[in-house]
Design a protein around this motif. Sequence first.
Motif, PDB file in Angstrom:
ATOM      1  N   HIS A 106       0.815  -1.219   0.000  1.00 30.97           N
ATOM      2  CA  HIS A 106       0.000   0.000   0.000  1.00 30.97           C
ATOM      3  C   HIS A 106       0.850   1.270   0.000  1.00 30.97           C
ATOM      4  CE1 HIS A 106       1.202  -0.407   4.144  1.00 30.97           C
ATOM      5  NE2 HIS A 106       0.743   0.801   4.412  1.00 30.97           N
ATOM      6  N   SER A 107       2.079   1.175   0.514  1.00 32.21           N
ATOM      7  CA  SER A 107       2.916   2.367   0.626  1.00 32.21           C
ATOM      8  C   SER A 107       4.040   2.393  -0.405  1.00 32.21           C
ATOM      9  CB  SER A 107       3.519   2.452   2.034  1.00 32.21           C
ATOM     10  OG  SER A 107       4.346   1.328   2.290  1.00 32.21           O
ATOM     11  N   ASN A 108       4.152   1.351  -1.221  1.00 34.59           N
ATOM     12  CA  ASN A 108       5.247   1.316  -2.180  1.00 34.59           C
ATOM     13  C   ASN A 108       4.818   1.966  -3.493  1.00 34.59           C
ATOM     14  OD1 ASN A 108       7.135   0.200  -4.297  1.00 34.59           O
ATOM     15  ND2 ASN A 108       8.087  -0.519  -2.396  1.00 34.59           N
ATOM     16  N   PRO A 109       5.554   2.968  -3.957  1.00 38.20           N
ATOM     17  CA  PRO A 109       5.129   3.690  -5.159  1.00 38.20           C
ATOM     18  C   PRO A 109       5.155   2.856  -6.435  1.00 38.20           C
ATOM     19  CG  PRO A 109       7.300   4.412  -4.467  1.00 38.20           C
ATOM     20  CD  PRO A 109       6.769   3.532  -3.374  1.00 38.20           C
ATOM     21  N   ALA A 110       5.869   1.740  -6.442  1.00 36.84           N
ATOM     22  CA  ALA A 110       5.874   0.886  -7.630  1.00 36.84           C
ATOM     23  C   ALA A 110       4.571   0.106  -7.772  1.00 36.84           C
ATOM     24  CB  ALA A 110       7.046  -0.090  -7.576  1.00 36.84           C
ATOM     25  N   LEU A 111       3.795   0.029  -6.691  1.00 38.04           N
ATOM     26  CA  LEU A 111       2.557  -0.739  -6.712  1.00 38.04           C
ATOM     27  C   LEU A 111       1.333   0.129  -6.456  1.00 38.04           C
ATOM     28  CD1 LEU A 111       3.838  -3.801  -4.678  1.00 38.04           C
ATOM     29  CD2 LEU A 111       3.754  -3.524  -7.154  1.00 38.04           C
ATOM     30  N   ALA A 112       1.436   1.025  -5.509  1.00 30.55           N
ATOM     31  CA  ALA A 112       0.315   1.925  -5.216  1.00 30.55           C
ATOM     32  C   ALA A 112       0.836   3.350  -5.334  1.00 30.55           C
ATOM     33  CB  ALA A 112      -0.247   1.629  -3.826  1.00 30.55           C
ATOM     34  N   GLY A 113       0.639   4.157  -4.326  1.00 28.95           N
ATOM     35  CA  GLY A 113       1.232   5.489  -4.312  1.00 28.95           C
ATOM     36  C   GLY A 113       0.978   6.302  -5.556  1.00 28.95           C
ATOM     37  N   GLY A 114      -0.294   6.403  -5.977  1.00 30.43           N
ATOM     38  CA  GLY A 114      -0.620   7.165  -7.174  1.00 30.43           C
ATOM     39  C   GLY A 114      -0.499   6.363  -8.448  1.00 30.43           C
ATOM     40  N   ARG A 115      -0.184   5.094  -8.308  1.00 36.25           N
ATOM     41  CA  ARG A 115      -0.002   4.240  -9.483  1.00 36.25           C
ATOM     42  C   ARG A 115      -0.944   3.043  -9.414  1.00 36.25           C
ATOM     43  NH1 ARG A 115       3.231  -0.013 -11.079  1.00 36.25           N
ATOM     44  NH2 ARG A 115       3.823   0.079 -13.238  1.00 36.25           N
ATOM     45  N   LEU A 116      -2.114   3.228  -8.874  1.00 35.22           N
ATOM     46  CA  LEU A 116      -3.074   2.136  -8.760  1.00 35.22           C
ATOM     47  C   LEU A 116      -3.548   1.706 -10.145  1.00 35.22           C
ATOM     48  CD1 LEU A 116      -5.128   3.463  -5.742  1.00 35.22           C
ATOM     49  CD2 LEU A 116      -3.677   1.444  -5.754  1.00 35.22           C
ATOM     50  N   PRO A 117      -3.826   0.431 -10.308  1.00 29.83           N
ATOM     51  CA  PRO A 117      -4.273  -0.044 -11.625  1.00 29.83           C
ATOM     52  C   PRO A 117      -5.662   0.475 -11.972  1.00 29.83           C
ATOM     53  CG  PRO A 117      -4.451  -1.792 -10.000  1.00 29.83           C
ATOM     54  CD  PRO A 117      -3.745  -0.647  -9.330  1.00 29.83           C
ATOM     55  N   ASN A 118      -5.911   0.569 -13.274  1.00 33.62           N
ATOM     56  CA  ASN A 118      -7.260   0.855 -13.740  1.00 33.62           C
ATOM     57  C   ASN A 118      -8.152  -0.339 -13.425  1.00 33.62           C
ATOM     58  OD1 ASN A 118      -6.566   3.343 -14.916  1.00 33.62           O
ATOM     59  ND2 ASN A 118      -5.812   2.315 -16.746  1.00 33.62           N
ATOM     60  N   GLN A 119      -9.429  -0.072 -13.225  1.00 36.78           N
ATOM     61  CA  GLN A 119     -10.354  -1.161 -12.915  1.00 36.78           C
ATOM     62  C   GLN A 119     -11.456  -1.280 -13.962  1.00 36.78           C
ATOM     63  OE1 GLN A 119     -11.288  -1.625  -8.606  1.00 36.78           O
ATOM     64  NE2 GLN A 119     -10.084   0.251  -8.364  1.00 36.78           N
ATOM     65  N   ASP A 120     -11.206  -0.732 -15.134  1.00 38.68           N
ATOM     66  CA  ASP A 120     -12.224  -0.758 -16.182  1.00 38.68           C
ATOM     67  C   ASP A 120     -11.720  -1.431 -17.462  1.00 38.68           C
ATOM     68  OD1 ASP A 120     -10.401   1.139 -16.941  1.00 38.68           O
ATOM     69  OD2 ASP A 120     -11.870   2.736 -17.304  1.00 38.68           O
ATOM     70  N   LYS A 121     -10.678  -2.273 -17.320  1.00 37.85           N
ATOM     71  CA  LYS A 121     -10.115  -2.950 -18.490  1.00 37.85           C
ATOM     72  C   LYS A 121     -10.087  -4.462 -18.285  1.00 37.85           C
ATOM     73  CE  LYS A 121      -7.077   0.889 -19.797  1.00 37.85           C
ATOM     74  NZ  LYS A 121      -5.680   1.283 -20.108  1.00 37.85           N
ATOM     75  N   GLY A 122     -11.064  -4.973 -17.551  1.00 39.19           N
ATOM     76  CA  GLY A 122     -11.076  -6.400 -17.253  1.00 39.19           C
ATOM     77  C   GLY A 122     -10.196  -6.719 -16.061  1.00 39.19           C
ATOM     78  N   ARG A 123      -9.903  -7.976 -15.878  1.00 45.28           N
ATOM     79  CA  ARG A 123      -9.083  -8.382 -14.741  1.00 45.28           C
ATOM     80  C   ARG A 123      -7.692  -7.755 -14.811  1.00 45.28           C
ATOM     81  NH1 ARG A 123     -10.324 -14.807 -14.442  1.00 45.28           N
ATOM     82  NH2 ARG A 123     -10.686 -14.484 -16.660  1.00 45.28           N
ATOM     83  N   VAL A 124      -7.116  -7.528 -13.630  1.00 48.63           N
ATOM     84  CA  VAL A 124      -5.825  -6.848 -13.502  1.00 48.63           C
ATOM     85  C   VAL A 124      -4.769  -7.845 -13.042  1.00 48.63           C
ATOM     86  CG1 VAL A 124      -4.580  -4.978 -12.353  1.00 48.63           C
ATOM     87  CG2 VAL A 124      -7.038  -4.732 -12.818  1.00 48.63           C
ATOM     88  N   PHE A 125      -3.576  -7.738 -13.613  1.00 48.40           N
ATOM     89  CA  PHE A 125      -2.465  -8.614 -13.245  1.00 48.40           C
ATOM     90  C   PHE A 125      -1.232  -7.755 -12.969  1.00 48.40           C
ATOM     91  CE2 PHE A 125      -5.331 -10.653 -16.144  1.00 48.40           C
ATOM     92  CZ  PHE A 125      -5.661 -11.815 -15.474  1.00 48.40           C
ATOM     93  N   LEU A 126      -0.575  -8.039 -11.856  1.00 47.04           N
ATOM     94  CA  LEU A 126       0.695  -7.408 -11.551  1.00 47.04           C
ATOM     95  C   LEU A 126       1.798  -8.263 -12.156  1.00 47.04           C
ATOM     96  CD1 LEU A 126       2.566  -5.406 -10.068  1.00 47.04           C
ATOM     97  CD2 LEU A 126       2.353  -6.874  -8.047  1.00 47.04           C
ATOM     98  N   LEU A 127       2.688  -7.628 -12.907  1.00 45.97           N
ATOM     99  CA  LEU A 127       3.804  -8.320 -13.539  1.00 45.97           C
ATOM    100  C   LEU A 127       5.118  -7.837 -12.937  1.00 45.97           C
ATOM    101  CD1 LEU A 127       1.495  -8.826 -15.563  1.00 45.97           C
ATOM    102  CD2 LEU A 127       3.103  -8.333 -17.406  1.00 45.97           C
ATOM    103  N   PHE A 128       5.965  -8.798 -12.582  1.00 44.97           N
ATOM    104  CA  PHE A 128       7.363  -8.521 -12.254  1.00 44.97           C
ATOM    105  C   PHE A 128       8.181  -9.055 -13.423  1.00 44.97           C
ATOM    106  CE2 PHE A 128       5.339  -9.096  -8.126  1.00 44.97           C
ATOM    107  CZ  PHE A 128       5.849  -8.055  -7.365  1.00 44.97           C
ATOM    108  N   ILE A 129       9.011  -8.207 -14.021  1.00 39.57           N
ATOM    109  CA  ILE A 129       9.850  -8.663 -15.125  1.00 39.57           C
ATOM    110  C   ILE A 129      11.303  -8.340 -14.812  1.00 39.57           C
ATOM    111  CG2 ILE A 129      10.410  -8.443 -17.574  1.00 39.57           C
ATOM    112  CD1 ILE A 129       7.491  -7.923 -18.147  1.00 39.57           C
ATOM    113  N   ARG A 130      12.131  -9.378 -14.881  1.00 41.61           N
ATOM    114  CA  ARG A 130      13.581  -9.204 -14.756  1.00 41.61           C
ATOM    115  C   ARG A 130      14.158  -9.142 -16.162  1.00 41.61           C
ATOM    116  NH1 ARG A 130      17.663  -9.792 -11.112  1.00 41.61           N
ATOM    117  NH2 ARG A 130      19.692 -10.233 -12.042  1.00 41.61           N
ATOM    118  N   TRP A 131      14.946  -8.087 -16.411  1.00 46.36           N
ATOM    119  CA  TRP A 131      15.539  -7.885 -17.722  1.00 46.36           C
ATOM    120  C   TRP A 131      16.980  -8.380 -17.742  1.00 46.36           C
ATOM    121  CZ3 TRP A 131      12.795  -5.891 -21.887  1.00 46.36           C
ATOM    122  CH2 TRP A 131      11.488  -5.488 -21.577  1.00 46.36           C
ATOM    123  N   SER A 132      17.509  -8.568 -18.939  1.00 44.56           N
ATOM    124  CA  SER A 132      18.852  -9.140 -19.101  1.00 44.56           C
ATOM    125  C   SER A 132      19.944  -8.257 -18.513  1.00 44.56           C
ATOM    126  CB  SER A 132      19.132  -9.394 -20.588  1.00 44.56           C
ATOM    127  OG  SER A 132      18.994  -8.193 -21.332  1.00 44.56           O
TER     128      SER A 132
END
Length: 198
Positions: A106-132
Amino acid sequence: MSTAPKPHPDLLVYKEIGPGDMRKLLAESNDADTGGGARDLRLPWKTFRSVMHRIFTDEAVARGGKKIRTAQVTYKDANGKTSQTTLEYWPATTSRPAEDRVSKVHSNPALAGGRLPNQDKGRVFLLFIRWSNGEIRTYYAYEDELRTPGKWAAEVRSALLTCIADTDNKNSKRAGSLLSVQGYYDFLDGTVHCHANG
């Protein structure tokens, strides 16, 4: 003059953000009437710990001497500015021994903090991606966009859409609590895992 190769994704971990998870991001009580209201996202440790440790690579010691893992995460804020923050990954507790957790969502800006997902585009998924290049990024993916070619790479779309279908199929035969869509895709060796399939 040579240029550095463009980074490519090495690992994807995804988790459906259900109503209870959304309440956690909003720092509201969870859906259950059992108290608690923990502000974390939970993942079955037997399946996900080794994969999540490839994302949360730094060892740290938290309150009470608890050994945890952390990751420096790159994200775009609500204004599109690129920033970094630290996320924590905690091991299972005695009260919830089957689940590790990404804490303080709830307090981490990468997940919340003004960056909450939209709720009008179907189900929501959080993705963690590690790059090369070692960079860790978080994204929100939406079911409507996943079903439309072009927004996400084919491997991402295939992994999530297949897991959505498999989870929905398994849930249609369940009498109790429903499974959420969660899994991972390893770009390096092609391993695909959807938690609904064991």
